[in-house]
Design a protein around this motif. Structure first.
Motif, PDB file in Angstrom:
ATOM      1  N   THR A   5      -5.027  -1.038  -6.730  1.00 58.33           N
ATOM      2  CA  THR A   5      -5.011  -1.351  -5.507  1.00 58.33           C
ATOM      3  C   THR A   5      -3.699  -0.451  -4.853  1.00 58.33           C
ATOM      4  O   THR A   5      -2.551  -0.467  -5.275  1.00 58.33           O
ATOM      5  CB  THR A   5      -4.737  -2.719  -5.172  1.00 58.33           C
ATOM      6  N   ASN A  64     -10.876  -7.199  -2.793  1.00 57.41           N
ATOM      7  CA  ASN A  64     -10.193  -8.306  -2.760  1.00 57.41           C
ATOM      8  C   ASN A  64     -10.865  -9.599  -3.421  1.00 57.41           C
ATOM      9  O   ASN A  64     -10.545 -10.653  -2.966  1.00 57.41           O
ATOM     10  CB  ASN A  64      -9.795  -8.966  -1.447  1.00 57.41           C
ATOM     11  N   GLY A  91      -7.832  -5.158  -4.911  1.00 57.55           N
ATOM     12  CA  GLY A  91      -7.404  -6.229  -4.686  1.00 57.55           C
ATOM     13  C   GLY A  91      -7.673  -7.381  -5.577  1.00 57.55           C
ATOM     14  O   GLY A  91      -8.046  -6.774  -6.857  1.00 57.55           O
TER      15      GLY A  91
END
Length: 913
Positions: A775, A838, A769
């Protein structure tokens, strides 16, 4: 424009020589040191012979004593610029105590008049709160030989860098003697007895001055005064040891042995008279762990170093003196192997017991890359006392580094993972720095003025030889239209860039040859400066102006004002200070030609990762920096000094590393913003106990695009757009605490270090993220992390092992990789601080090396058998006593992968006379 610049340089050069040769009318001090002299008399005015005179600084630990001669005179030479307690004692007289403060080459003269006492007086001088502070606008740290002789130091081959890292606030520790001052990559300069040295001094670039030749050191981390330029994030003023005044020869012979088969032998001798002196030292080092390797275990890491240093002082007359420094050092060392390079990555996929086979069917064997560095330095100077308030100095210097890098005997042994090294390379690089320096110091009333000039030329010669050893390299390239430029079936190059590289591809049938790059340039630089230290009541001002004229591959002129203000609140023992400096930041000289012109070379362009063809020169940068600080004494035994820093740089420099080699080349970013703070807490000697703690936090925010050096894209800068990122010498917090205890003066002593580092920004760390390039999802569609670098190249099993990666209960080993991709819920690292999913942000939350605490201990006795004329010493040192398993950095673009030193034990015995 160039002609106009040459005229300006010529005119400034004439000014320099007018300053240098315009005086015919000795101060016994050089460079960074002053002198104190005086006469001791009794109440009737008669001279007092054999009186004891002592000067000491309670914070730096400096302590020196002498006796008056038959005419009652005394003199201290080679005294670092600092405030001192001066104590005079004589039988039948009361002790006299006063403060003296040499701040320039102009001698400080004092007249001492003793008072009669009824009996012999012994005096113990304890520092008052006001004695612990300096009313100086420039934030700095003073360290004397009395402290660093007992400081446990990790690296014997770069002990000066190690000392700076441990004793100075604002320094981030890195591998192989590298340190980062206040958020800048190796933007440090040394001034050795006044000789400026601004080139790289870590042990993969050059050989440092040996620590046993140093008397004291001042590290400036504040806004530098006008006499300092070039690379000034920190300025290390070194005062070397002198034999002048040592009428009875003194010296030592030491030997040590420790972990990794590390052994040393050293000798030093000081001798002279009141008008002359000589100090000479010689030492040798042999180690099985010379460099910080990319594995915690030691693989192919032997090295040795030999050095000689000699300082000669001679007072020709009462007005004239000469000084000479001479040094020579040679080092030879292997490039440490990873498990990948130790096992010789097979070039064609054919694996045998101890490595791959080359195209001729020979066993490749482990990589065997080595380096040799020879450093020579000579620096004479002449000092003339023009009057009681003026001193003139003229000096010259020549310093040369010759760096040789040797590839493995079989070039295919140098093949590493494709994200590291795809070519075998050798290098012969010479850097010769020659120059003149001149200054005039004048002290009168509230003014302490210094006017000076430095002219230097740096001659750069670079020769690189390389050949491609990766058979997949040419097939991976494309032509201008994006089509393959190499036919894998016929083994033919069909278009550029493959046609340019094909003759130097050693994997081709019939083999290729090595490509040779030859580069040369001559960098000229002239610096003119004037500064005035003004002291009026509680105020202290440092006002200066500097002009730099730089002429290398590009030309640049910069006017640099400097200003510092300090105010001493004597009632509370407080000093408040603010300062400002405008600075010219010059390009690194190491591999400057290759990095500036390599992208215009059809052969080097694809090998250096260039995105566009053409010359990518370095334009000197400039910086505005602001400082605000406070120094506060608490009672008699503790003093705090801290500073907040704001630095704004246009054109910021760093380095990029070439594969698994110590060869690096400079790069240049559009700009940098660096805020932070640095502080020091000192406890001067209290009944044998002393302590020092230094700590800092610096945010090293650099901004794309890269505008200079190999791989640069200057056109992007012109088009606009700039993205901040934390460069790999950014560190949130670091702390060094040093404790030292000696219960009685002639007894044993104990030293202890605690070094805490929150962790530098890590290199190619897989994460999920945010700005992460790894990712992805696994076969079930669940979130996962691809175990690749940011370019999508899979990490090898060993690289996963080096970074401490794990996937669930499975930990990577040097030969067994993790499942790829790894489910996000099972992914982590024991050696890296991976951002939570993230949350990764290259500016606000980048991956970092995991925090670490390292503990070192040293125990010794300086006079085991309580000898008077002859003494025997013994010292035991333990580095990383907990055997902490930790990284300095991982796959850093600018320094590679390196581990901290495992537990290392050393015993040293010495004979002193």
């Amino acid at each position: 424009m160039l002609a106009s610049y040459e005229k300006s340089l010529h005119a400034a050069f004439i000014v320099f020589f007018c300053l240098a040769l315009g005086f015919h009318a000795s101060a016994q001090s050089v460079g960074n040191s002053g002198s104190i002299n005086g006469t001791v008399v009794d109440p009737t005015g008669a001279v007092v012979a054999k009186a004891t005179v002592e000067i000491r600084n309670p914070v730096s630990g400096f302590d020196r004593s002498t006796t008056t001669d038959a005419s009652g005179k005394f003199e201290f030479t080679n005294i670092p610029f600092n405030p001192y307690h001066l104590v005079v004692t004589a039988e039948g007289f009361a002790a006299i105590v006063q403060d003296v403060e040499p701040r320039s080459a102009v001698p400080v003269s004092v007249a001492i008049k003793l008072k009669v006492s009824g009996a012999t007086t012994q005096v113990t001088v304890e520092a008052e709160g006001g004695d612990l502070i300096e009313n100086d606008p420039t934030f700095h740290t003073d360290v004397d030989k009395n402290l660093f002789d007992k400081l446990p130091l990790e690296s014997q081959s770069s002990s000066l860098s190690n000392l700076v890292t441990l004793a100075t606030p604002g320094i981030s520790a890195d591998s192989n003697g590298l340190f980062h001052g206040l958020g800048e990559h190796a933007e440090a300069s040394f001034s050795v007895d006044g000789q400026p040295i601004t080139d790289q001094q870590s042990k993969i670039f050059s050989n440092q001055i040996p620590l046993d030749s140093i008397q004291s050191m001042e590290v400036i981390a504040g806004a530098p005064p006008a006499e300092y330029g070039d690379k000034t994030s920190v300025v290390i003023n070194v005062t070397t040891r002198s034999g002048q005044g040592v009428t009875t020869p003194h010296g030592s012979v030491t030997a040590s042995y420790g972990s990794f088969g590390t052994s040393t032998a050293a000798f030093d001798l000081s001798y002279g008279g009141q008008k002359w002196g000589n100090f000479i030292s010689a030492s040798g080092l042999n180690s099985g762990r010379f460099l910080d390797p990319p594995e915690f275990v030691v693989l192919h890491d032997k090295g040795n170093e030999e050095n000689v240093f000699d300082r000669v002082d001679y007072q020709i007359s009462s007005a004239d003196s000469i000084h000479l420094n001479f040094g020579y050092t040679r080092s030879w060392f292997q490039t440490p192997n990873t498990f990948d390079s130790q096992n010789a990555t097979p070039w064609n996929g054919v694996v045998v017991a101890n490595g791959g086979l080359d195209p001729n069917g020979n066993v490749v064997g482990p990589a065997d890359q080595r380096s040799q560095i020879k450093t020579f330095n000579i620096a004479p100077s002449w000092t003339r006392l023009l009057s009681s308030s003026a001193v003139f100095t003229l000096g010259a210097f020549v310093r040369r580094d010759q760096f040789n890098y040797y590839p493995s005997g079989n070039p295919f042994a140098d093949l590493g993972p494709i994200n590291l090294q795809r070519e075998s390379i050798g290098q012969n690089r010479k850097l010769t720095n020659a120059g003149l320096r001149s200054d005039l110091s004048y002290v009168k009333g509230i003014h302490n003025i210094k006017v000076g000039a430095v002219y230097e030329q740096t001659f750069l010669d670079e020769q690189d030889r390389l050949g491609i050893v990766d058979p997949t390299f040419l097939p991976s390239l494309t032509d201008a239209n994006g089509a393959p430029c190499y036919n894998t079936a016929t083994h033919q190059a069909i278009d550029s860039p493959c046609t340019d590289l094909f003759p130097y591809d050693l994997t081709q049938p019939g083999g290729g040859s090595l490509y040779t790059f030859n580069g040369h340039t001559d960098v000229k630089e002239l610096s003119l400066y004037v500064r005035d230290n003004i002291t009026k009541g509680n105020w202290s001002l440092n006002v200066g102006l500097r002009g730099d004229f730089y002429n290398g591959l590009v030309s640049h002129k910069e006017i640099e004002p400097r200003l510092g203000i300090a105010y001493n609140v004597k009632k509370t023992n407080t000093v408040l200070r603010v300062s400002y400096a405008r600075l010219l930041e010059t390009p690194f000289n190491e591999n400057l030609v290759l990095s500036s012109t390599g992208c215009a070379n059809a052969v080097l362009n694809p090998l250096l990762g260039c995105t566009v063809p053409g010359v990518t020169p370095f334009n000197p940068g400039f910086r505005n920096e602001f400082h605000a600080g406070i120094q506060q004494a608490f009672g008699h035994y503790l003093v705090f000094s801290g500073e907040y820093i704001w630095k704004y740089t246009h054109n910021g420099y760093d380095f990029s590393i070439l594969g698994n080699t110590p060869i690096t080349f400079p790069v240049e970013w559009e700009r940098a913003k660096i805020p932070g703070y640095a502080a020091r807490v000192s406890v001067p000697n209290y009944h044998g106990f002393s302590a020092l703690a230094v700590f800092s936090s610096v945010a090293a925010r650099f901004f794309t695009p890269q505008i200079g050096g190999a791989g640069a894209v200057p056109s992007v800068a012109l088009a606009g757009g700039s993205t901040p990122f934390r460069i790999d010498h950014d560190e949130k917090f670091n702390l060094t605490t040093h404790l030292q205890y000696q219960p009685w003066k002639l007894g044993p002593w104990f030293g202890f270090n605690w070094r805490y580092d929150s962790g530098l920004v890590a290199g190619q760390t897989p994460c999920f993220g945010g700005n992460c390039a790894q990712t992805t999802v696994d076969s079930t569609g669940a979130p996962a992390v691809a175990l690749t670098d940011s370019f999508g190249v899979p990490l090898t099993a060993d690289q996963e092992f080096e970074s401490g990666l794990f996937c669930g209960s499975q930990h990577a080993t040097p030969t067994v990789a993790l499942p790829n991709p790894c489910p996000l819920s099972q992914y982590g690292s024991t050696l890296l601080n991976v951002p939570k999913p993230n949350t990764e942000n290259d500016d606000k939350n980048p991956p970092r090396i995991a925090a670490r605490s390292l503990f070192d201990v040293s125990v010794g006795h300086d006079n085991l058998f309580r000898g008077d004329k002859y003494k025997v010493s013994l010292q035991l040192t333990a580095i990383n006593i907990t055997n902490k398993y930790a990284l300095y950095n991982f796959l850093s673009t600018f320094s590679g992968t390196h581990y901290v030193t495992p537990r290392a034990l050393t015993a040293e015995i010495g004979f002193h006379f």
